[in-house]
Design a protein around this motif. Structure first.
Motif, PDB file in Angstrom:
ATOM      1  N   GLY B 190       0.799  -1.222   0.000  1.00 26.63           N
ATOM      2  CA  GLY B 190       0.000   0.000   0.000  1.00 26.63           C
ATOM      3  C   GLY B 190       0.831   1.271   0.000  1.00 26.63           C
ATOM      4  N   THR B 192       1.381   4.347   2.048  1.00 27.89           N
ATOM      5  CA  THR B 192       1.057   4.627   3.447  1.00 27.89           C
ATOM      6  C   THR B 192       1.725   5.903   3.951  1.00 27.89           C
ATOM      7  OG1 THR B 192       2.826   3.177   4.236  1.00 27.89           O
ATOM      8  CG2 THR B 192       0.671   2.194   3.989  1.00 27.89           C
ATOM      9  N   ASN B 292       4.015   2.878  -3.105  1.00 29.07           N
ATOM     10  CA  ASN B 292       3.158   1.750  -3.464  1.00 29.07           C
ATOM     11  C   ASN B 292       3.957   0.922  -4.474  1.00 29.07           C
ATOM     12  OD1 ASN B 292       1.071   1.677  -6.215  1.00 29.07           O
ATOM     13  ND2 ASN B 292       0.736   0.243  -4.561  1.00 29.07           N
ATOM     14  N   GLN B 675      -0.125  -1.262   8.263  1.00 27.13           N
ATOM     15  CA  GLN B 675       0.146  -1.591   6.860  1.00 27.13           C
ATOM     16  C   GLN B 675      -0.535  -2.868   6.415  1.00 27.13           C
ATOM     17  OE1 GLN B 675       4.611  -0.064   6.863  1.00 27.13           O
ATOM     18  NE2 GLN B 675       4.359  -1.968   5.814  1.00 27.13           N
ATOM     19  N   ASP B 680      -3.859   2.764   3.581  1.00 22.07           N
ATOM     20  CA  ASP B 680      -3.670   2.922   2.147  1.00 22.07           C
ATOM     21  C   ASP B 680      -4.314   4.248   1.740  1.00 22.07           C
ATOM     22  OD1 ASP B 680      -2.835   2.132  -0.363  1.00 22.07           O
ATOM     23  OD2 ASP B 680      -4.614   0.930  -0.786  1.00 22.07           O
ATOM     24  N   LYS B 752      -2.169  -8.674  -1.593  1.00 23.33           N
ATOM     25  CA  LYS B 752      -2.213  -7.225  -1.787  1.00 23.33           C
ATOM     26  C   LYS B 752      -2.527  -6.565  -0.442  1.00 23.33           C
ATOM     27  CE  LYS B 752      -4.315  -3.945  -4.955  1.00 23.33           C
ATOM     28  NZ  LYS B 752      -5.220  -3.702  -6.050  1.00 23.33           N
TER      29      LYS B 752
END
Lengths: 160, 771
Positions: B190, B192, B292, B675, B680, B752
């Protein structure tokens, strides 16, 4: 903008101050009265770093206009110290290293005071619930929970 | 003090390994601690930044005349004021200007800044600046950005490739040929937020004596160099004063912000100090964020679980500028050869420009992405081969001493010991009995990871320290290292006090003031304890040497026989010859013409050659190893995941300050939890949709489980008192262990991050439909 004269008792000290009506309690405390222990984080009432106790109630100072607090008593973290002596909650946070960067710490301490005033012997789950409005990115909360428990233990039988 | 003088070894080390309070604790609980936003200079103005309403647009014109007419407004700056000056990580990637020049490349990029008598006036004046834009097509997907014909974010590279990095060791094709089983999977991590609670802030002034700026910086010597370059001043005239720092975690506070440059420029124009504090929305929409990344991972495995080869390809969304991205790409590759044996490894990493906010370093820099991919893929393959998750890790785990195929040398390794601790826990052993019947299902997962400590970059690496002895036997310790909250000030004071046989109270730390403290590379990559720590030790040893000489003269013995302990100095084996540290100090300082006793020290660990381009050699000084068990409850109806337990066995060599080590491990695991499950940025056409702390979800008190922590002591030869890193290991070990636990609960491998309730519900639905 026309200013309004307000009266507060901050940490036991009477204050008379003229403030614009759009000034938040947070900015009045930080910028006008220089209580920097009241910290600004998210400005949306989510992180709790600006927590103060207003007439006995825990509030996010960023969500309240200073004029709304006219005539009220305000306690900030600075007011918890007694001379050179830390409040038992502050001492517990020192002893248990319940902080890292410190940005959330003062709000966390006021939230803890609010909890222990109402519930002097909270369970771990009650502590988690009571601190759910105080965001900490550094600690993973473990040492904060331990600090609250140590504070409760040291304050047993005493008045906060 | 007892009648019997202390002897060396009686209680030595005095301080190392003790559970001492933090040196900053009292100031942080009573409200005294001052952060950058708490400083005010007489006559200061407030600054606000006007930001772009488009993610990609040409700037046709800027007219600030209406803003300048507004009462209380003192000055406006635009890109023109900076005369094309730009900054960035390396000589070929200095592509970022303090204010957008010619075009804007991401939504909310800084375009102009106003200084006014108060913050509200500055903000209102921003709205009066008339900027005419010509919108350009934006590019918001890294893979699409690499294709021919995609909108170009910068003209100086083709296909928006901001940086690429490649490694090729052994022969992966040979490795895959040796394998019984080869898998290819796509993973994604993601975008973050670092998540510090204190936003960027500074108050700056500039006059004929130079620049003085109080700034919220995790590595203040970065901005020190950048301000000197921007304002064409010698470094000796740039004074960065670093107050308490409210969290860093890499990225933004290891760099300059538009605000820093604009505040100094406005101070120059107005001849008054200028202050700014970013609001949290500016933090969430414009500050450096974690890349990302798409990680395509291919792994070969034999039937017995041994890994034969790994090949990874990374595509990272770099956002609009390079920042520190090249280092990120290097780290995605170099650390994949730990902590499992690997003879064949190939890696291709591409950092890609898009019209998104800039991606940069965050705790676990670069490593979290590829380690997550390889860790999950390894377990997934073991699962398909019917090999236990512990067994496959034990089979492949390295043992020290070890040299990886890309020349990383590991002298101590507690990985196997950690895995044994994790797997002998009742949580692991009884995991099948503890399985609950729905709707809430218990899952247990594990991981085994590694991280570097004492991170290196090309160029300046060393840390330095100065220890000044005061005449009353107390000590000023000057460091260039910064504590953003991690507790390094405490550990560094501990090292100085330990060397001199003093108490923590005897040593006062001087935090960074670039006019006073020694230059330092910065606080990133878990380098402070190891490198600034060694410098502190050596500076204190130099003071000790000078004092020992004075004592040796008094007692007419060899200086090597003088020992320091418990604020006392004495002759080894001769209990009659002793005096207080204070008395010896006074004798040394006042005798004859007197002496001024100071010591300086430099770090020496980790100076051997490395090849940054090829990813060969040590990226750090030494390596920590983290084994983790996570227990989760998954509600299969709602997809909600609740983490119940974290058991973490961490090899940080030796915990110098065990409380800080625990706290770092807990805090990094907390960020790893965010995370894995929540965090995200939601992007739409370049806009950050969750731009406040209300809708960008980070774990709160109620999301945190109990921690069980184990220290594995390995005493590394390359760290003070055996120390290795202790602040990043668990941000790497947490996501794979949680994803492994969710698999244990649901039978589904999620690839993911973050694994949100929505993803879980949809995957369970799909699984049900297919069964």
């Amino acid at each position: 903008m026309e200013k309004i004269t307000c009266n507060f008792v901050v940490n036991g000290q009477a204050e008379e101050i003229s403030i614009p009506p759009n000034r938040t309690l947070l900015h009045m405390l930080r910028e006008d009265l220089m209580f920097h222990g009241v910290r600004e984080g998210c400005s949306h009432g989510e992180c709790g770093s600006c927590n103060v106790i207003l007439d006995g109630k825990l509030v996010n100072a960023c969500l309240i206009l200073a004029v709304e607090a006219d005539g009220m008593e305000i306690l900030t973290v600075e007011g918890m110290v007694d001379g050179d002596n830390l409040h038992p909650i502050q001492q517990a946070f020192v002893d248990e290293s319940g902080m890292q960067c410190g940005a959330c710490t003062t709000g966390m301490i006021l939230s803890t005071k609010n909890l222990l005033d109402a519930n002097p012997d909270p369970s771990r789950e009650e502590i988690k619930d009571a601190l759910a409005g105080n965001f900490c990115r550094c600690t993973g909360y473990a040492k904060i929970f331990e600090s609250v428990e140590a504070a409760a233990e040291s304050m047993k039988g005493t008045q906060s | 003090m007892s009648d019997q003088p202390a002897k060396i070894g009686d209680n030595w080390p005095n301080l190392i390994g003790k559970r001492l309070p933090r040196v900053d604790a009292v100031e942080k609980v009573n409200g005294d601690a001052k952060y950058a936003g708490d400083f005010n200079l007489t006559g200061q103005l407030w600054m606000k930044i006007l930001r772009s309403p488009y993610p990609h647009a040409k700037i046709i014109s800027i007219d600030a005349s209406k803003a300048l007419e507004m009462p209380g407004v003192k000055a406006v700056v635009t890109a023109e004021d900076f005369n094309g000056w730009s900054w960035g990580w390396g000589p070929t990637t200095r592509d970022e200007t303090p204010l957008a020049d010619e075009k804007v490349r991401y939504f909310a990029e800084a375009v102009a800044a106003v200084a006014a008598e108060d913050e509200e006036t500055a903000e209102e004046a921003c709205a009066l600046i008339n900027v005419v834009y010509e919108e350009l097509p934006g590019i918001f997907d890294a893979e699409e950005a690499m294709r021919d014909g995609a909108p170009q974010v910068h003209d100086y590279v083709d296909n928006n490739i901001s940086w690429d990095f490649h490694m090729d060791y052994g022969d992966v094709e040979e490795g895959f040929a040796e394998a019984d089983f080869v898998r290819e999977d796509r993973f994604e991590t993601g975008r973050t937020l670092t998540g510090f609670l204190e936003p960027p802030a500074a108050v700056a002034q500039i006059d004929s004596s130079g620049i003085t700026i109080y700034a919220a910086k995790q590595s203040p010597y970065f901005i020190y160099r950048q301000l000197a370059s921007c304002f064409k001043l010698p470094l000796s005239k740039v004074r960065v004063i670093q107050p308490y720092v409210g969290g860093g975690f890499g990225g933004t506070k290891n760099d300059s912000t538009a605000g820093d440059f604009c505040a100094v420029m406005l101070a120059k124009k107005t001849k008054r100090p200028v202050k700014f504090v970013y609001n949290m929305e500016e933090v969430l929409t414009t500050c450096r964020r974690r890349h990302n990344m798409i990680v395509d991972c291919k792994m070969g495995m034999k039937k017995d679980g041994s890994i034969t080869a790994v090949q990874t390809k990374v595509i990272a969304d770099g956002g609009a500028f390079t920042a520190i991205g090249p280092l990120t790409m290097y780290l995605t590759g170099i650390m994949t050869t730990l902590p499992y044996k690997l003879d064949h490894y190939k890696h291709d990493a591409y950092r890609v420009f898009t019209n998104h906010p800039v991606s940069a370093a965050m705790r676990g820099h670069g490593v979290t992405h590829t380690r997550f991919a390889a860790e999950i893929q390894m377990e997934k393959m073991a699962d398909e081969l019917g090999i236990d998750p512990v067994e496959v890790r034990m089979k492949n785990a390295i043992e020290a001493p070890h040299e990886t195929i890309n020349g990383i040398t590991v002298d101590t390794c507690g990985l196997k010991e950690g895995l044994e601790i994790v797997s002998s826990s009742s949580a692991w052993k009884d995991k099948d009995q503890n399985k609950k019947d729905g709707p809430v299902v218990r899952g247990i997962g594990i991981s085994g990871t590694s991280h570097l400590g004492g991170a290196r970059q090309r160029g300046h690496q060393s840390c330095a320290a100065i220890v000044r002895l005061c005449e009353d036997g107390t000590v000023n310790y000057l460091t260039g290292a910064s504590d953003a909250g991690q507790g390094s000030d405490t550990v560094l004071v501990q090292l100085v006090a330990e060397e001199l046989g003093l108490t923590m109270e005897d040593v006062t730390i001087q935090r960074v003031d670039t006019a006073v403290t020694p230059v330092d590379n910065g606080s990133y990559g878990s380098r402070v304890t190891i490198l600034a720590g060694q410098a502190a030790q050596k500076a204190a040893q130099e003071v000790k040497r000078q004092l020992a000489e004075a004592a040796a003269n008094i007692w007419e013995v060899d200086a090597g026989k003088i020992l320091f302990n418990d604020r006392t100095v004495f002759v080894d084996g001769d209990p009659d010859k002793s005096m207080s540290f204070k008395k010896l100090t006074q004798i040394a300082c006042y005798s004859e013409t007197g002496a001024v006793i100071m010591g300086k020290g430099f770090s020496e660990y980790g100076l051997e050659k490395m090849d940054f381009e090829k990813g060969y050699g040590n990226p750090g000084v030494n390596y920590s190893f983290t084994s983790q068990l996570s227990a989760v409850d998954v509600d299969i109806e709602t997809g909600m995941v609740k983490v119940k337990d974290f058991l973490i066995a961490h090899d940080c060599g030796r915990p110098l300050h065990p409380v800080n080590v625990e706290a770092q491990t807990q805090g990094a695991a907390s960020q790893g939890l965010g995370q894995a499950l929540y965090e995200d940025f939601k992007m739409r056409e370049g806009r950050t949709m969750n731009s406040t702390m209300v809708n960008y979800m980070m774990p709160l008190s109620t999301e945190h489980p109990d921690f069980e922590l184990h220290d594995i002591i390995t005493d590394d030869p390359h760290g003070p008192f055996g120390a290795k890193e202790a602040s990043e290991g668990s941000i790497i070990s947490t996501p794979p262990s949680i994803v492994s636990a969710i698999h244990d609960a649901t039978g589904i491998w999620f690839t993911k991050l973050p694994v949100t309730p929505e993803k879980i519900v949809l995957a369970l639905k799909e699984k049900k439909e297919n069964s």
